[in-house]
Design a protein around this motif. Structure first.
Motif, short mmCIF file in Angstrom:
data_model
loop_
_atom_site.label_atom_id
_atom_site.label_comp_id
_atom_site.label_asym_id
_atom_site.label_seq_id
_atom_site.Cartn_x
_atom_site.Cartn_y
_atom_site.Cartn_z
N GLU B 22 67.44 63.47 79.75
CA GLU B 22 66.41 63.22 78.45
C GLU B 22 65.01 63.58 78.88
N HIS B 24 61.22 62.70 78.37
CA HIS B 24 60.07 61.69 78.12
C HIS B 24 58.81 62.22 78.32
N TRP B 25 57.91 62.05 77.21
CA TRP B 25 56.59 62.63 77.08
C TRP B 25 55.66 61.72 77.31
N ALA B 26 54.44 62.36 77.80
CA ALA B 26 53.28 61.36 77.91
C ALA B 26 52.04 62.46 77.60
N TRP B 28 47.85 62.54 75.72
CA TRP B 28 46.80 61.90 75.26
C TRP B 28 45.73 63.02 74.65
N ASP B 30 42.71 63.66 75.42
CA ASP B 30 41.50 64.35 76.25
C ASP B 30 41.77 65.58 76.89
N SER B 31 43.21 66.11 76.33
CA SER B 31 43.35 67.65 76.67
C SER B 31 44.52 67.97 76.27
N GLU B 33 47.02 69.30 78.11
CA GLU B 33 48.23 69.44 78.90
C GLU B 33 49.04 68.04 78.70
N ILE B 34 50.38 68.13 78.67
CA ILE B 34 51.48 67.15 78.55
C ILE B 34 52.25 67.08 79.61
N VAL B 35 52.20 65.64 80.02
CA VAL B 35 53.32 65.38 81.15
C VAL B 35 54.78 65.07 80.30
N TYR B 37 58.55 63.92 81.70
CA TYR B 37 59.56 63.53 82.71
C TYR B 37 60.84 63.64 82.06
N THR B 44 58.96 65.31 87.58
CA THR B 44 57.81 65.05 86.45
C THR B 44 56.94 66.39 86.30
N PHE B 45 56.68 67.10 85.34
CA PHE B 45 55.88 68.31 85.08
C PHE B 45 54.84 68.04 84.45
N LEU B 46 53.61 69.08 84.66
CA LEU B 46 52.58 69.13 83.64
C LEU B 46 52.57 70.32 83.02
#
Lengths: 306, 105
Positions: B22, B24-26, B28, B30-31, B33-35, B37, B44-46
């Motif tokens: 699956e 999963h995204w994080a 915000w 302020d940029s 770029e998205i994290v 998983y 985990t990737f940027l």
């Protein structure tokens, strides 16, 4: 656990350690420790005097024994062993490093077994109900800054590990003596006349180290969890001006992952826990050379958040 | 296989999100770029915003690089002054995501 080490006559304390052991409570963890080594016993009596203990049998998270090996190494180039639940996970260290192997060994136990928490290699301190998380690689100035803050009215949660409760996102306190290295020892001795240090242990792999006794309030309030508000990645650089530079949350996320002891073990829960942590915090890179200025910076930052 | 060889391959193949886990995204504000998983590998990737758009566009059904180009170009996600999207940019992202195990043919 109602007694503290200071409430116990030294002879009794020493006797229990040499016999059945003593159970010491450091926040959420209970450690049963046995040792016959006088320097370890004396250092414990000084640095852990305010911690709750029990001399009775009962549950312990970790069963530790610091002892000399049963070999010729007892006498020639003496060494010391760390035993955890009957196993010896490390190679022995030179005998003068006996107290250090206790602190390092207990850190190892927590970071390898306390997976009920997401654990980040970080100092954590709290003031006015808000906590700062100071993750850092060795040599970044994390412990020096942590010691300065702890001696300036901040409540110590940990010098070494941020324990984050995944269900609540709150930080759990497990205050222990702050390990300072080399020049940092004198910096903190000169910083505060109230700083109490244990013995200095020379020639470790990290150089000379000494442990700073935590303030009693940090120990007495260690059941109080708190909310993380600031994450700052400290970096000490000689001559640097104090600077607090905003760091994007996504970059902070990745750096926290790198500094976590058990992120990969936690899987999706670890991801969600760090996501929640980052979302609740302002994130910064922090460079400093003046400890006074560094403390003032965080005092101001926390006041602005109220 | 060098990137040019890979580029030929990825351009004409239909890609889909990896089925081994699956996403999963994080994110915000302020940029850009998205994290990410990915439970399939536990990694985990940027991810860049453009990379995120590509992966997001692969939800649902497999798509070729050409399909992705059309889809993203027609959306409001990419500012019009940045269009057209260089073909190499899509191909290199797809090639990279394949290496990371995030997408598959």
């Amino acid at each position: 656990m109602t007694d503290t080490i200071s409430a116990l006559p030294f002879d009794h304390f020493s006797g229990f350690l040499k016999g059945e052991g003593i159970r010491i409570e450091t926040g959420p963890f209970i450690t049963r420790l046995q040792t016959k080594l006088t320097d370890v016993i004396e250092n414990l009596a000084l640095l852990y005097s305010d911690y709750p203990i029990s001399t009775e049998a009962g549950f312990s998270d970790f069963h530790l024994d610091i002892h000399k090996p049963n070999s010729i190494r007892r006498w020639i180039h003496p060494q010391v062993n760390f035993t955890f639940d009957g196993i010896t996970p490390f190679k022995p260290l030179p005998r003068p490093q006996a107290y250090a192997i206790f602190e390092w060994g207990l850190n190892w136990c927590i970071s390898n077994y306390a997976h009920q928490y997401l654990i980040i290699h970080s100092a954590v301190l709290e003031k006015n109900g808000a906590a700062i998380v100071l993750p850092g690689i060795p040599g970044a100035g994390k412990s020096t800054l942590c010691a300065g803050l702890a001696l300036s009215g901040w409540r110590l949660f940990s010098d070494e590990m941020a324990l984050i409760e995944p269900s609540s996102g709150q930080l759990v306190s497990s205050p222990r003596p702050i390990s300072l290295k080399n020049e940092s020892i004198n910096i903190i001795k000169n910083f505060s006349s109230s700083a109490v240090f244990g013995i200095t242990i020379n020639d470790t792999t990290k150089g000379s180290i000494a442990h700073l006794k935590p303030q009693i309030e940090s120990i007495q309030r260690c059941k109080e969890k708190t909310t993380p508000r600031i994450i700052a990645f400290p970096k000490y650089r000689t001559g640097a001006r104090t600077s607090l530079t905003p760091l994007t949350k996504s970059r902070a996320f990745m750096t926290l992952c790198e500094n976590s002891f058990n992120y990969s073990i936690q899987g999706k829960l670890g991801f969600e826990t760090i996501k929640s942590l980052i979302s609740s915090c302002d994130c910064f890179e922090f460079e400093y050379s003046s400890l006074d200025e560094a403390i003032k910076t965080f005092d101001t930052l926390i006041e602005q958040m109220e | 296989m060098n990137l040019n060889g890979a580029s030929l391959k990825v351009s004409h193949s239909a890609w889909s999100l990896a089925t081994s886990g699956e996403y999963h995204w994080a994110q915000w504000n302020d940029s850009d770029e998205i994290v990410l998983y990915f439970t399939g590998s536990g990694d985990t990737f940027l991810i860049s915003y453009f990379g995120y758009l590509l992966l997001d566009a692969l939800k649902g059904s497999p798509k070729t690089a050409e399909d992705l180009d059309k889809l993203l170009s027609a959306s409001d996600s990419i500012p019009h002054d940045l269009l057209p999207i260089p073909k190499e940019m899509i191909d290199s992202h797809l090639f990279h995501f394949q290496k990371l195990g995030l997408i598959e043919l």
